[in-house]
Design a protein around this motif. Structure first.
Motif, PDB file in Angstrom:
ATOM      1  N   THR A 102       0.834  -1.272   0.260  1.00  0.00           N
ATOM      2  CA  THR A 102       0.173   0.207   0.095  1.00  0.00           C
ATOM      3  C   THR A 102       0.763   1.160  -0.039  1.00  0.00           C
ATOM      4  O   THR A 102       0.209   2.367  -0.546  1.00  0.00           O
ATOM      5  CB  THR A 102      -0.405   0.260   0.831  1.00  0.00           C
ATOM      6  N   THR A 103       2.074   1.137   0.391  1.00  0.00           N
ATOM      7  CA  THR A 103       2.669   2.898   0.734  1.00  0.00           C
ATOM      8  C   THR A 103       3.591   2.363  -0.763  1.00  0.00           C
ATOM      9  O   THR A 103       4.904   3.594  -0.737  1.00  0.00           O
ATOM     10  CB  THR A 103       3.570   1.965   1.422  1.00  0.00           C
ATOM     11  N   ARG A 104       4.188   1.506  -1.950  1.00  0.00           N
ATOM     12  CA  ARG A 104       5.050   1.825  -2.802  1.00  0.00           C
ATOM     13  C   ARG A 104       5.427   2.791  -3.269  1.00  0.00           C
ATOM     14  O   ARG A 104       6.137   3.209  -4.186  1.00  0.00           O
ATOM     15  CB  ARG A 104       4.650   0.029  -2.974  1.00  0.00           C
ATOM     16  N   ASN A 105       3.976   3.017  -3.590  1.00  0.00           N
ATOM     17  CA  ASN A 105       3.765   4.214  -4.331  1.00  0.00           C
ATOM     18  C   ASN A 105       3.388   5.559  -4.404  1.00  0.00           C
ATOM     19  O   ASN A 105       3.249   6.588  -4.802  1.00  0.00           O
ATOM     20  CB  ASN A 105       2.809   4.478  -5.493  1.00  0.00           C
ATOM     21  N   ARG A 106       3.675   5.895  -2.270  1.00  0.00           N
ATOM     22  CA  ARG A 106       3.463   6.890  -2.180  1.00  0.00           C
ATOM     23  C   ARG A 106       4.328   7.473  -1.644  1.00  0.00           C
ATOM     24  O   ARG A 106       5.406   7.071  -1.389  1.00  0.00           O
ATOM     25  CB  ARG A 106       2.279   6.088  -1.100  1.00  0.00           C
ATOM     26  N   THR A 107       4.466   8.562  -1.440  1.00  0.00           N
ATOM     27  CA  THR A 107       5.772   9.524  -0.938  1.00  0.00           C
ATOM     28  C   THR A 107       5.806   9.602   0.351  1.00  0.00           C
ATOM     29  O   THR A 107       4.089  10.094   0.906  1.00  0.00           O
ATOM     30  CB  THR A 107       5.741  10.801  -1.227  1.00  0.00           C
ATOM     31  N   ALA A 108       6.216  10.003   1.228  1.00  0.00           N
ATOM     32  CA  ALA A 108       5.670  10.376   3.498  1.00  0.00           C
ATOM     33  C   ALA A 108       5.572  11.708   3.271  1.00  0.00           C
ATOM     34  O   ALA A 108       7.069  12.206   2.352  1.00  0.00           O
ATOM     35  CB  ALA A 108       7.490   9.589   3.769  1.00  0.00           C
TER      36      ALA A 108
END
Length: 312
Positions: free
Chosen positions: A147-153
């Protein structure tokens, strides 16, 4: 009851004299191998968030934590490891990112432990329900990666998921980390089997299959310095389920804790030497060469005194 327990402990300590030294030495080397494997896992994990360090450097940073854990309660050595490994990262949010790497290692250990318990359940040593809990933990980690692989912190705390984000993008790196953890676990399994063989316990491999998961669970409650009592007690309880007598089980637990602690101290002292600052590269090399020579001399002497003379 305290008097009875005290007499059992005394008999257990007396039973150490019957241990076969060569098996204890093999256990010691297995423990060192386990430390190297776990250090490799930490190196792989910190690499997920941009840390680039060599295997020797990673081993030294991990070894400092082993030395601290040998004497301090509450696994304070893990705090030291986190601080040392985080220094391999850029200053921005490095503690959050290193913390996330530590969580990834915990998820990997849960998966490997689940596989070990499955093997034990096939042999009739464990129920299967702990596997469901461990698989659930590993599943949460996998879900976080996906779920986080394509998201930026976008916040400070979101950097905890940086390691999971990298795993989602490059799953092969997770396989590398899991391989290091598996090697560490197998080495510890070998150490447990060697100590069981040293004390004449029947089916040493089955005994090790009981001991290693019990130790991983007892490690969740590190309330005493060096886990004094917890390690020995966990080993003894696991072996009692294997049909081993109380005195022999206690002897095995004491031997396991002693050899593992000694291996951690040796590994930790070598790590201190490796990381110690020197005024010049030449001075560093000379000091490390002298220390290495002295260590080899001590090891050869100890091996000769405990194994060779025993065989003669």
């Amino acid at each position: 009851m305290p008097e009875l327990l005290g007499s059992e402990v005394r008999r257990a300590l007396d039973g150490l004299s019957s241990a076969r030294p060569i098996w204890l030495w093999l256990a010691g080397f297995c423990f060192l191998g386990s430390l190297v494997g776990t250090a490799g896992a930490w190196r792989s994990a910190i690499g997920l968030v941009g840390g680039r360090i060599g295997l020797l450097d990673a081993g030294a940073r991990y070894g400092i934590g082993s030395l601290i854990n040998s004497f301090a309660p509450a696994r304070l050595g893990d705090v030291a490891r986190l601080a040392l490994f985080s220094r391999a990262l850029d200053k921005d949010e490095r503690l959050w990112r290193a913390g996330g790497s530590f969580v990834v290692i915990s998820a990997g250990r849960a998966l490997v432990l689940a596989l070990l318990i499955v093997a034990g359940s096939i042999a009739g040593a464990f129920p299967l329900w702990p596997v469901l809990v461990l698989i659930a933990l590993a599943g949460v980690a996998a879900l976080a990666a996906m779920t986080t692989r394509n998201r930026t912190a976008r916040t400070h705390i979101a950097h905890v998921l940086d390691a999971f984000r990298t795993l989602g993008q490059e799953p092969k790196r997770g396989a590398c980390l899991a391989a290091w953890i598996a090697c560490s676990t197998l080495a510890r399994f070998g150490a447990a089997a060697s100590i069981a063989a040293a004390l004449g316990i029947r089916s040493p491999l089955m005994a090790a299959l009981l001991v290693v998961p019990a130790l991983d669970l007892s490690g969740l409650m590190p309330l005493t310095p060096g886990n004094v009592g917890l390690t020995s007690g966990a080993v003894a309880m696991a072996l009692r389920a294997h049909g081993v007598g109380l005195t022999t089980a206690l002897t095995t637990g004491i031997a396991f804790h002693a050899v593992e602690t000694l291996a951690g101290i040796i590994f930790g002292l070598a790590s201190v030497l490796f990381l110690a600052p020197f005024s010049s590269t030449g001075a560093r090399r000379r000091t490390m060469l002298a220390a290495g020579t002295a260590s080899c001399a001590v090891l050869v002497g100890a091996f000769g005194a405990t194994v060779v003379l025993d065989l003669i």
